[in-house]
Write an enzyme that holds these catalytic residues in place. Structure first.
Site, PDB file in Angstrom:
ATOM      1  N   ASP A 143       0.851  -1.187   0.000  1.00  0.00           N
ATOM      2  CA  ASP A 143       0.000   0.000   0.000  1.00  0.00           C
ATOM      3  C   ASP A 143       0.888   1.238   0.000  1.00  0.00           C
ATOM      4  O   ASP A 143       1.683   1.441   0.912  1.00  0.00           O
ATOM      5  CB  ASP A 143      -0.894   0.030   1.235  1.00  0.00           C
ATOM      6  N   ASP A 203     -10.080  -5.362  -0.146  1.00  0.00           N
ATOM      7  CA  ASP A 203      -8.992  -4.897   0.717  1.00  0.00           C
ATOM      8  C   ASP A 203      -9.553  -4.049   1.848  1.00  0.00           C
ATOM      9  O   ASP A 203     -10.219  -3.048   1.597  1.00  0.00           O
ATOM     10  CB  ASP A 203      -8.012  -4.069  -0.125  1.00  0.00           C
TER      11      ASP A 203
END
Length: 217
Positions: free
Chosen positions: A31, A168
């Site tokens: 990320d 996610d």
């Protein structure tokens, strides 16, 4: 079902040790948050480069940034295989999608809660996957939201059988079954895997659990 551990949940001081604990099989989710598109800051490209040197895991990146186009070439140079950016971050998503694919990566489009999933329809021809957020920065540990299940279903309808649907955010053991039933085929898991005492074994457990469930179905 594909399950990808997210290294951001390891914490900056634990990245190297977590990579060793995960082993060398499978994939790793990175990320990238710039502190502008999203309040938090995770990794810059220097850190991504160091991660790529420290592991043989197949890398994929989730760009939560205001200027995703600037990251594409550097990500490809780090060996990243899949990259997703947010629809909300660009007025011309096709430019970014084509840049991702030009650099040999699979292209994904990510959606925050406030963006209807059907807004991705004009770009499906060029995409490889959709990424549906199942939590957001809420000041409450980014918990899984059951309302996202409907959005996962909508994404699957849009993606058909040819494209992949990723999820996610706040996904643990019980959420895996729910997101799979809703239509997801890939789950990014952070705390549930990388914060376990034995991340590799925990990941194997989740894979086995979902494999057994698929056989039952």
């Amino acid at each position: 079902m594909r399950i990808i551990p997210s290294i951001a949940s390891a914490g900056m001081l634990n990245i190297e040790s977590t990579l060793k604990k995960l082993g060398e099989a499978g994939a790793l989710h990175i990320d990238i948050e710039d502190g502008n598109f999203i309040p938090n800051i995770t990794f810059g490209m220097k850190t991504v480069k160091e991660i790529s040197k420290a592991t043989k895991l197949s890398l994929n990146a989730h760009l939560m940034v205001t200027n995703p186009l600037a990251y594409i070439k550097p990500l490809a140079e780090c060996g990243v295989k899949e990259a997703a950016f947010h629809l909300e971050s660009s007025p011309y998503p096709l430019e970014i999608i084509r840049e991702i694919k030009k650099h040999g990566m699979k292209a994904g489009l990510a959606f925050n809660f406030s963006t209807p999933v059907f807004h991705g329809e004009p770009f499906m021809e060029d995409l490889d996957f959709l990424l549906i957020m199942t939590s957001e920065p809420d000041g409450e540990n980014q918990s899984f939201r059951k309302s996202s299940l409907k959005r996962i279903y909508q994404a699957r309808q849009l993606a058909g059988t040819e494209k992949s649907v990723w999820v996610d955010g706040g996904i643990g053991e019980k959420e895996l079954f729910m997101v799979r039933q809703a239509g997801a085929d890939t789950a990014v898991m952070g705390r549930a895997v990388v914060q376990a005492k034995q991340p590799k074994e925990r990941l194997s457990y989740f894979h086995m659990m979902m494999s057994n469930k698929q056989e039952e179905d």
